[in-house]
Design an enzyme around this catalytic site. Structure first.
Site, PDB file in Angstrom:
ATOM      1  N   GLY A   1     -19.248  43.882  18.015  1.00  0.00           N
ATOM      2  CA  GLY A   1     -18.270  42.868  17.378  1.00  0.00           C
ATOM      3  C   GLY A   1     -19.425  41.785  16.551  1.00  0.00           C
ATOM      4  O   GLY A   1     -20.606  41.835  16.729  1.00  0.00           O
TER       5      GLY A   1
ATOM      6  N   LEU B   1     -16.812  51.168  15.456  1.00  0.00           N
ATOM      7  CA  LEU B   1     -18.035  50.358  15.258  1.00  0.00           C
ATOM      8  C   LEU B   1     -18.724  50.084  16.540  1.00  0.00           C
ATOM      9  O   LEU B   1     -18.037  49.794  17.466  1.00  0.00           O
ATOM     10  CB  LEU B   1     -17.097  48.869  14.947  1.00  0.00           C
ATOM     11  CG  LEU B   1     -17.810  47.653  14.647  1.00  0.00           C
ATOM     12  CD1 LEU B   1     -18.964  47.859  13.163  1.00  0.00           C
ATOM     13  CD2 LEU B   1     -17.059  46.539  14.566  1.00  0.00           C
ATOM     14  N   ASP B   2     -20.052  49.899  16.373  1.00  0.00           N
ATOM     15  CA  ASP B   2     -20.993  49.481  17.339  1.00  0.00           C
ATOM     16  C   ASP B   2     -20.982  50.568  18.334  1.00  0.00           C
ATOM     17  O   ASP B   2     -21.402  50.175  19.619  1.00  0.00           O
ATOM     18  CB  ASP B   2     -20.852  48.122  17.718  1.00  0.00           C
ATOM     19  CG  ASP B   2     -21.055  47.177  16.847  1.00  0.00           C
ATOM     20  OD1 ASP B   2     -21.614  47.299  15.948  1.00  0.00           O
ATOM     21  OD2 ASP B   2     -20.453  45.935  17.022  1.00  0.00           O
ATOM     22  N   GLU B   3     -20.328  51.955  18.315  1.00  0.00           N
ATOM     23  CA  GLU B   3     -20.296  52.848  19.301  1.00  0.00           C
ATOM     24  C   GLU B   3     -20.921  54.094  18.838  1.00  0.00           C
ATOM     25  O   GLU B   3     -20.960  55.079  19.814  1.00  0.00           O
ATOM     26  CB  GLU B   3     -18.885  53.304  19.407  1.00  0.00           C
ATOM     27  CG  GLU B   3     -17.824  52.130  19.766  1.00  0.00           C
ATOM     28  CD  GLU B   3     -18.111  51.829  21.132  1.00  0.00           C
ATOM     29  OE1 GLU B   3     -18.779  52.486  21.969  1.00  0.00           O
ATOM     30  OE2 GLU B   3     -17.488  50.537  21.702  1.00  0.00           O
TER      31      GLU B   3
END
Lengths: 289, 289, 289, 289
Positions: A206, A232-234
């Site tokens: 995040g 997100l960011d995964e």
């Protein structure tokens, strides 16, 4: 790294269920198609019942004559062995669009590595939701498009972006692009959007990772390059690295130090993507370096 | 690292609000007490209105004569400047209890570094909730206490543990000890219990970090040594490090690779604690290496 | 690293024989001159009979009023304690000339770090024995001087170079400058010429280190930033680093990989020199980072 | 690293001149002999006219039945393709003799990694020219032989050593063994004697590298594991690593810090040798990790 790149060179990436004799099958297939193997990399998750991944770099003696037949026959082979496969010719240089906001370090690193030949790709355009970086991009002879994005204009902005990209770009690099792309947009470039996150994921998923790293008092800060998915960011991690910091670093110092990790991690990930050294399997990557 | 350790040597650690002339004040104080400064380290969070931290290593020419006076006068100085301070004499070797479960690598690393002189401390006892590691501990001449812990016996077990530690131990190292200590227990050893967590915190807080790292497909795995507080895996970080892994590593391979990072990170943290190189401020550490 | 740099800030570097009370003496001296210490670093080679080195960063409340008196009194103090000392004011930005031949990576890294504020210095000129890099230098607004050098013209070239530098430059960075400077030239900039050697010194002293590293089959390649003395590649080392390479790297690949180490090692060394974090003692450096 | 090692598993190492179709040939050969490929690694120095190196890990379904035929037919294949080849069965654990003098850290690291399964080999004996390390070896159940060496007795000592090794040992590790082996001795174990040199070769070839590193003021110190040849410290490098040191390190501190690099570098080199991941070509190694 590859010096002296041959224009008759291509890479074949294969993912398929493990099956005895699969390496014979693939190498015989290439031999029959006049392809001389230069580099052969392989990975098996489980020799009994797993997946096998291959990256084969080869040269076609008579590229024009052999190329179409190779593609056609790979179709048949691929079906038989339930392969996901992909062939890339070195003569067809990959084209990357770079998306940026206001930070220049990742952008400049990519431009420099393209100029120095370390990243064997073209940059047909840079797209930004701001105008700050126009000059340093245009003076390199690269077109710069300013497409502002707000909550209200996001759909419209993505539509305009897609029009710009249409037919001109093979993959996208988010070089500190401070906007979240919509699932529709992402679906047009599956495993072909690379993002740099300024932390060692999954730590500090995040926003504001440096501030949070500062507050947590970590002794290393990192960066992660990954393919973008809807989470997100995964997405699948391509590369990560860290550097050591001390109690003397302010949150701003962390940012400055982190910029260097970011740009190197991103540059490595982009170079590997360009050289077809990355296979995505599920949410992981196999990297044949 | 300390070569040629002088028995007349001591360290003074100070944390206090920044004030002009504070370094003069402290160095004059030591000079007046016949203390010859060998090493002076300092850190300021903000020269205007922040905190200042100092680590001063010094030699007392006539230790017996000077020591008590120094302590006494530090009391006065400390009050005046709102100092938190701590003085440690090299001749009083620190005593550490090591808590383990079944894994030997961190334990053995600590024992070996004590034997080789790299960690300048004694190990009066090893305490374990299992019996597996008894032999390799006892053959080093170190007492081994087996105190089983279950949900029902936890209070009793901690009570027995405290009795064993009473007066014999200066700090505790959790060298892969698979039990969570109670707040009551922790409160007896504030900033004097060091834990090794087998991930790069704050990534993979909690159980099974290697399995989760494997599932996430990270390209680096790490370890974190921190002081234990009541918030699991949230205490002040002393040291962290990582090593590079690839898609070839199974979850078990990650564990094997990780063990080496764990033991080195823990050994560094313990050595710094023993050499009084760590100051805790809030949830962070200042490390004077 | 320093963010928020104060214009009233200065650094004092001191080397002198160890003497009891020296830290008191120096800190009292600063206090008496209205200097508020922000950062105090110290190193002693031997507390009994060695050398002591200090780096003190401080703020003068009334810079104009205090500055001259401070300098004057330091003269006296320095004589008394046999000090070598040096004071630098942050408001007087250091000016570096960069010498290059044809390679751009170290040069560009320095220019970028100056622009981004990571190196707090000015670049009044770039001097080269070739003309290739003129464009990328001039477009940054930096004057570029082409001074060809041959065996016959070397004396004349150095003379012309010295005229260009006269009064305009505080130190020189050899950013892959492929000429050996004469002892006369070097003597004008003692410990003020920084060179980057493209190997991990003392391995591969002299020419063609990458080819020799390739032939030796090393598994790491490195770079070394050092002050230039009359002994080729033998001056005091400021910084070194390495990266891992494999059997897959050709000699050319080593060069490409090495360029990144070179530029980072050089940039760190230059930043530390600029921030007055380096003390040279004999053929070694003390680095207060 | 290998978890779950299969007793039917073997590795085939091949070096031969590059020839089109060589991968097909080898993979077909294995398929015809009921060998299922688990891992295939390959390296080519030059696809036109260079050498090709292969490491193939495979499983034989019916080991007893297939094994002899495979060996026999490899003889024919090898002759045809001018191959140097070597086949190793996992069930035949390699046996290493460790030679030491007085230092224990490399020795202990090897013993511990054998015990933990990280090095998949046996240690039938430790041989030393001194007696100091007898106890820590014998308590692990490993025979310890004290064979003193002096200028006069060297021939005799080597003769006795060879008698001890005869038929019991596959390779030798010099774990800080402070004697130089004779060419006759070395010729009995070509590319089967691994030495650890306590510097980053080719820096500090010869004696006392730490003292020389200290005097040179290096910022990193290293270690190098290499195969022993008749040229001192000049044999093929298997692995190297470094760690960062500062001006605070005395020569003794460098030794202490260096010991950790030494033991890890040596342990990696030994593990790779044991797992048949190293091919020597000329004075270089190809490492298939």
């Amino acid at each position: 790294m590859q010096s002296e790149q041959n224009k008759n060179r291509a890479t074949l990436l294969i993912s398929c269920p493990e099956k005895p004799g699969i390496i014979s099958t693939v190498s015989n297939f290439l031999l029959e198609h006049q392809a001389n193997i230069v580099q052969f990399d392989q990975h098996t998750t489980d020799p009994k019942a797993g997946m096998v991944f291959m990256r084969i770099e080869f040269e076609l003696n008579d590229f024009e004559a052999s190329h179409d037949k190779l593609h056609e026959d790979l179709q048949t082979l691929g079906n038989e062995y339930k392969m996901k496969w992909q062939i890339n010719n070195k003569r067809d240089r990959k084209r990357m669009a770079i998306f940026v906001t206001k930070q220049d370090s990742c952008l400049m690193e990519l431009i420099w590595r393209v100029k120095s030949g370390e990243i064997d790709a073209d940059i047909p355009m840079v797209i930004s939701n701001h105008n700050e970086l126009r000059e340093i991009v245009e003076r390199e002879g690269i077109p710069y498009y300013h497409i502002p994005v707000s909550a209200e204009t996001k759909d419209e902005a993505e539509k305009r972006t897609l029009e710009l990209l249409e037919g001109k770009v093979d993959f996208i690099v988010l070089a500190r692009y401070m906007q979240i792309l919509s699932p529709e947009f992402i679906s047009k470039f599956p495993n072909r959007i690379i993002n740099i996150h300024h932390s060692f994921l999954p730590a500090f998923v995040g926003a504001n990772p440096y501030v949070r790293a500062f507050n947590r008092g970590v002794k290393l800060i990192g960066a992660t390059a990954h393919y973008v998915t809807n989470d997100l960011d995964e997405g699948p991690i391509i590369e990560q690295d860290v550097i050591r910091v001390t109690h003397r670093y302010t949150a701003d110092d962390l940012k400055v130090a982190g910029r260097h990790v970011e740009k190197h991690v991103l540059a490595h990930a982009v170079a590997w993507h360009v050289d077809n050294k990355v296979i995505v399997h599920g949410n992981k990557t196999i990297i044949f370096t």
